[in-house]
Motif scaffolding. Structure first.
Motif, PDB file in Angstrom:
ATOM      1  N   ASP A  52       0.843  -1.194   0.000  1.00 14.51           N
ATOM      2  CA  ASP A  52       0.000   0.000   0.000  1.00 14.51           C
ATOM      3  C   ASP A  52       0.883   1.250   0.000  1.00 14.51           C
ATOM      4  N   THR A  53       0.279   2.378  -0.415  1.00 13.05           N
ATOM      5  CA  THR A  53       1.012   3.638  -0.491  1.00 13.05           C
ATOM      6  C   THR A  53       0.394   4.659   0.459  1.00 13.05           C
ATOM      7  N   VAL A  54       1.259   5.293   1.261  1.00 12.01           N
ATOM      8  CA  VAL A  54       0.858   6.290   2.239  1.00 12.01           C
ATOM      9  C   VAL A  54       1.522   7.610   1.897  1.00 12.01           C
ATOM     10  N   LEU A  55       0.783   8.710   2.005  1.00 17.23           N
ATOM     11  CA  LEU A  55       1.357  10.054   1.930  1.00 17.23           C
ATOM     12  C   LEU A  55       1.487  10.577   3.338  1.00 17.23           C
ATOM     13  N   PHE A  56       2.712  11.007   3.707  1.00 17.73           N
ATOM     14  CA  PHE A  56       2.967  11.468   5.069  1.00 17.73           C
ATOM     15  C   PHE A  56       3.569  12.857   5.015  1.00 17.73           C
ATOM     16  N   HIS A  57       2.832  13.842   5.588  1.00 17.37           N
ATOM     17  CA  HIS A  57       3.339  15.212   5.638  1.00 17.37           C
ATOM     18  C   HIS A  57       4.315  15.391   6.807  1.00 17.37           C
ATOM     19  N   ALA A  58       5.207  16.368   6.660  1.00  8.84           N
ATOM     20  CA  ALA A  58       6.239  16.624   7.679  1.00  8.84           C
ATOM     21  C   ALA A  58       7.045  15.363   7.937  1.00  8.84           C
ATOM     22  N   ALA A  59       7.521  14.762   6.844  1.00  6.25           N
ATOM     23  CA  ALA A  59       8.159  13.450   6.935  1.00  6.25           C
ATOM     24  C   ALA A  59       9.524  13.487   7.604  1.00  6.25           C
TER      25      ALA A  59
END
Length: 325
Positions: free
Chosen positions: A142-149
């Motif tokens: 699965d693909t996750v978008l994570f802000h402030a990585a």
């Protein structure tokens, strides 16, 4: 016995912090007395200081720390005097040398994890645990978008995702921060100051969008986060670093692809003591195995917690920040 503590008497800026000598009693039933070796810093501390999350004042802030148990109250069986321990817990009160607090969320700290790492990882690491394991099903591939990585939570999330075969696309505000996220396991990282990150997310997913967005930034990224999701995707809004998300029409979720949205908090997940201990054990396993390393990039003495808050709010931090005693 008295201990040094940093107290706010009014909501406001970092200048509200005052160093005081606080009286310390003995633990009652279900409580422990813990002497801190290091204290963690988190954005929730800023929200409480400013009044975004109102609280009764005066109050000592701080939600996580690590140290040594000095005494336990009646009924406490998972800890004893002399044990190393760490916690992320309510009520606030960690900005001090020692405190009496409820024992249920105080966790035995493995010898292989330092006090500084323990103080830097509990709130952030338990947050990553519930994001990946307790909020919505996320499977390898699965693909996750994570802000402030490249932040404290973000760098743990990058490594956690890599260790479980999950693709994590990060965003950050400088090329250096993007490289940091990549070094810690992000498959891609987008500099949101120089690129259209929504368009880039679509490019990186072949136009499909991501399965899950994990967004602690809030107002600045909310709409773009929704636009980055695939149909039936899940938006996890778990913070407000740029300000709270403004009111929106729930109908927009249908228009954008029957999206799902949730606003969890760590303290709901860890309210049950055995659940908290289990989540901490899973986090400790990741760290001891080397799947997750805790990066501490900023250290401030306890009495300069105001300076630590200024640095955090200015987005001049990477990794975790701790207060030293």
């Amino acid at each position: 016995m008295t201990v040094r503590a940093m107290v706010i008497g009014e909501h406001g800026g970092p200048e509200q912090f005052k160093l005081v000598e606080a009286e310390l009693g003995q633990p009652g039933p279900g409580e422990v007395l813990i002497r801190h070796k290091a204290v963690g810093l988190n954005f929730i501390d800023v929200y409480q200081r400013t009044g975004l999350y109102p609280m009764t004042l005066p109050h000592v802030l701080g939600m996580e720390a690590a140290g040594v148990i000095e005494a336990v109250g009646e009924g406490v069986t998972h800890l004893k005097a002399g044990d190393r321990a760490a916690y992320a817990a309510t009520p606030p009160g960690a900005y001090c040398e020692a405190r009496v607090m409820p024992a249920a969320q105080v966790c035995p700290l493995p010898d292989a994890i330092s006090f500084e790492e323990g103080a830097a990882m509990m709130l952030k690491g338990l947050t990553v645990n519930y994001l990946f394991r307790r909020t919505t099903p996320i499977l390898p591939g699965d693909t996750v978008l994570f802000h402030a990585a490249a932040g404290g939570v973000g760098l743990i999330a990058c490594q956690w995702a890599r260790s479980e075969g999950i693709r994590l696309i990060g965003t950050a505000g400088t090329d250096e921060k993007c490289q940091l996220a990549l070094d810690h396991g992000a498959s891609d990282c987008i500099n949101y100051r120089t690129k259209d990150w929504v368009a880039r997310v679509k490019d990186l997913t072949g136009g499909a969008g991501v399965d899950v967005v994990m967004d602690a930034v809030g107002a600045d990224t909310f709409e773009g986060s929704l636009d980055s999701l695939r149909p039936l995707g899940m938006m996890i809004s778990f913070g407000n670093a740029s300000g709270p998300v403004p009111p929106f029409s729930v109908g927009i979720l249908g228009q954008k692809g029957s999206l799902k949205i949730t606003r969890p908090t760590l303290f709901t997940h860890i309210a049950d003591g055995p659940t908290c201990q289990q989540m901490a054990s899973e986090l400790f396993e990741k760290v001891v195995a080397g799947d997750v390393t805790i990066r501490i990039d900023q250290r401030f003495p306890l009495e300069d917690v105001g300076g630590a808050h200024r640095t955090l709010e200015a987005r001049r931090t990477t990794g975790s920040t701790i207060l030293t005693l």
